[in-house]
Design a protein around this motif. Sequence first.
Motif, PDB file in Angstrom:
ATOM      1  N   ASN A 137      -6.631   6.093   1.976  1.00 32.42           N
ATOM      2  CA  ASN A 137      -6.116   7.224   1.192  1.00 32.42           C
ATOM      3  C   ASN A 137      -4.600   7.147   1.067  1.00 32.42           C
ATOM      4  N   THR A 191     -13.482  11.273  -3.178  1.00 36.91           N
ATOM      5  CA  THR A 191     -14.459  11.492  -4.237  1.00 36.91           C
ATOM      6  C   THR A 191     -15.293  12.738  -3.982  1.00 36.91           C
ATOM      7  N   ARG A 210     -10.315   5.146   6.730  1.00 36.54           N
ATOM      8  CA  ARG A 210     -10.369   6.038   5.561  1.00 36.54           C
ATOM      9  C   ARG A 210      -9.005   6.662   5.306  1.00 36.54           C
ATOM     10  N   LEU A 212     -14.975  12.952   7.230  1.00 35.85           N
ATOM     11  CA  LEU A 212     -15.836  11.985   7.909  1.00 35.85           C
ATOM     12  C   LEU A 212     -16.117  12.415   9.350  1.00 35.85           C
ATOM     13  N   ASP A 259     -13.131  11.759   2.303  1.00 36.02           N
ATOM     14  CA  ASP A 259     -13.488  10.955   1.141  1.00 36.02           C
ATOM     15  C   ASP A 259     -12.930  11.664  -0.090  1.00 36.02           C
TER      16      ASP A 259
END
Length: 130
Positions: free
Chosen positions: A58, A38, A54, A43, A36
Amino acid sequence: MIRRIESENAPKPAGCYSQATRVGNFIFTAGQLPVDPTTGKALKGASPAEQTRRILKNIAALLEENGSSLEKVAKATVLIRDVTLWDEVNKAYSEFFTGPVPPARTVASGIDIHNGLDVEIDVIAEVGDS
């Protein structure tokens, strides 16, 4: 000339490498893990499909912020921890490549991916108009 490519919406490198580089009209991404951007957290424990989504989100952010897109990916390399995960990874991967010319692709399994994750992907994409 080789130029560093970066995005705040993709995970920061955890070592001595660039998120991606640009050479001429092509972007070469580093192997992307399901992190992630942020929080910087991997994960780990997420399903292989969630990890794949994900990673590709990205990669999409990295490409789009630098004049490219998933539609302009010419080549992808997909690493998976275990070949038994392939159907799940492939199904999630195919959600992102729906155009008439999907990228050429290499898949390797039996890979010990960093942090005990299941999937890692890198791509080569064209920049600008095709």
